[in-house]
Design an enzyme around this catalytic site. Structure first.
Site, PDB file in Angstrom:
ATOM      1  N   CYS A  70      49.280  44.410  40.466  1.00 53.90           N
ATOM      2  CA  CYS A  70      48.717  43.729  41.385  1.00 53.90           C
ATOM      3  C   CYS A  70      49.563  42.924  42.236  1.00 53.90           C
ATOM      4  O   CYS A  70      49.556  42.576  43.506  1.00 53.90           O
ATOM      5  CB  CYS A  70      47.821  42.789  40.671  1.00 53.90           C
ATOM      6  SG  CYS A  70      48.759  41.547  39.456  1.00 53.90           S
ATOM      7  N   HIS A 110      47.418  37.674  37.327  1.00 51.83           N
ATOM      8  CA  HIS A 110      46.776  38.270  38.353  1.00 51.83           C
ATOM      9  C   HIS A 110      46.872  37.566  39.620  1.00 51.83           C
ATOM     10  O   HIS A 110      46.894  36.341  39.687  1.00 51.83           O
ATOM     11  CB  HIS A 110      45.455  38.883  38.117  1.00 51.83           C
ATOM     12  CG  HIS A 110      44.692  39.795  39.226  1.00 51.83           C
ATOM     13  ND1 HIS A 110      45.385  41.022  39.424  1.00 51.83           N
ATOM     14  CD2 HIS A 110      43.685  39.472  39.890  1.00 51.83           C
ATOM     15  CE1 HIS A 110      44.593  41.424  40.474  1.00 51.83           C
ATOM     16  NE2 HIS A 110      43.590  40.933  40.688  1.00 51.83           N
ATOM     17  N   ASP A 127      41.715  42.213  47.243  1.00 44.72           N
ATOM     18  CA  ASP A 127      42.227  42.475  45.977  1.00 44.72           C
ATOM     19  C   ASP A 127      42.304  44.103  45.935  1.00 44.72           C
ATOM     20  O   ASP A 127      41.268  44.782  45.415  1.00 44.72           O
ATOM     21  CB  ASP A 127      41.481  41.935  44.839  1.00 44.72           C
ATOM     22  CG  ASP A 127      42.424  42.155  43.706  1.00 44.72           C
ATOM     23  OD1 ASP A 127      43.329  42.887  43.558  1.00 44.72           O
ATOM     24  OD2 ASP A 127      41.789  41.579  42.578  1.00 44.72           O
TER      25      ASP A 127
END
EC number: 2.3.1.5
Length: 283
Positions: A70, A110, A127
């Site tokens: 991420c 994250h 995302d």
């Protein structure tokens, strides 16, 4: 040094418009998610992910044709969008997907993006780095509404101190992570990435994961177990050995495994993981 947008667009095979609009944002999220895989091979091999500069991320994900997790995916996407004229803020999130209700509070490992642009009428969440459940469309920062994507629907719900993101998985709303809209400075994300990529108990250090998205499916690899999720159901495949896993990483997920170094060293590390994986003796 400015990010080389031409190289990035070549990497994701993008030839569309570049003005900061919702349509362009959707297109970039779509092609990025289908082209650059999610993978954790560096942490798995003891290489910290602690340089989140645009140059380092572009070198790995674009020039060396690797994937990442991420902090790398959303880090790179954030730099790209800012170069194109979007206003980008970086948020931190606490992943709770698949956790037991009484599990200890997990750290914020994250990151995701809050994106605005002329005429946006509000903030959109982007995302492109949530692995096997990455949202394939920008999501309005708006609670209660079911938001379709190019795959399954998502929704945001209020919490006392922020929001949760949920996805419709197997006909059930599942909570993926909790987050706030507090803008996070780069140093906070660097510390979180260092933790996620080096802590002995981190899932990115102790297990192999990879994911990539196609028009009609999500391909997820966990250890030797390959799952192909489509609207009509899931196909599960158990790979025979470490060599088959490495071949799959290269051929199915498009990861340049030659960039990692000795193939034998990678296979040895994967063998160690497979020996600890449940059902290790089963072909």
């Amino acid at each position: 040094m400015a990010l080389d947008l031409t190289a990035y667009f070549d990497r994701i095979n993008y030839r569309g418009a570049t003005d900061p609009t919702l349509d362009v944002l959707q297109d970039l999220v779509t092609v990025h998610s289908r082209t650059i895989p999610f993978e954790n091979l560096d942490p798995l091999l003891g290489v910290p992910v602690d340089d989140l500069s645009p140059q380092a991320l572009a070198d790995k994900l674009v020039l060396r044709r690797r994937g990442g997790y991420c902090f790398e995916h959303n880090g790179l996407m954030g730099y790209v969008l800012a170069e194109l004229g979007y206003r980008v803020r970086r948020f931190a999130a606490r992943v709770v997907w698949k956790l037991a209700p009484d599990a200890p509070l997990p750290p914020q490992t994250h990151t995701l993006l809050g994106v605005t642009f002329p005429g946006s009428g509000g903030c959109y969440l982007v995302d492109v780095g949530f692995g096997g459940q990455t949202p394939t469309s920008p999501l309005r920062l708006e609670t209660g509404a079911v938001q379709p994507t190019t795959h399954e629907p998502y929704r945001l719900e209020d919490r006392v101190d922020g929001f949760v993101l949920q996805a419709m998985v197997r006909d059930t709303w599942q909570t993926l992570y909790e987050f706030t809209t507090q803008t996070r400075p780069q140093i906070d994300l660097k510390v979180a990435s260092w933790y996620a990529s080096t802590h002995p108990a981190s899932k990115f250090v102790t297990g192999l994961t990879a994911a990539v998205i196609t028009d009609d499916a999500r391909w997820n690899l966990s250890g030797r177990d390959l799952a192909v999720h489509r609207a009509g159901g899931t196909e599960k495949i158990r790979l025979a050995d470490a060599a088959a896993v490495v071949d799959t990483l290269s051929e199915r997920f498009g990861i340049n495994v030659a960039d990692i170094g000795e193939r034998g060293a990678l296979e040895t590390r994967i063998d160690e993981l497979l020996a600890r994986q449940p059902g290790a003796d089963a072909p």
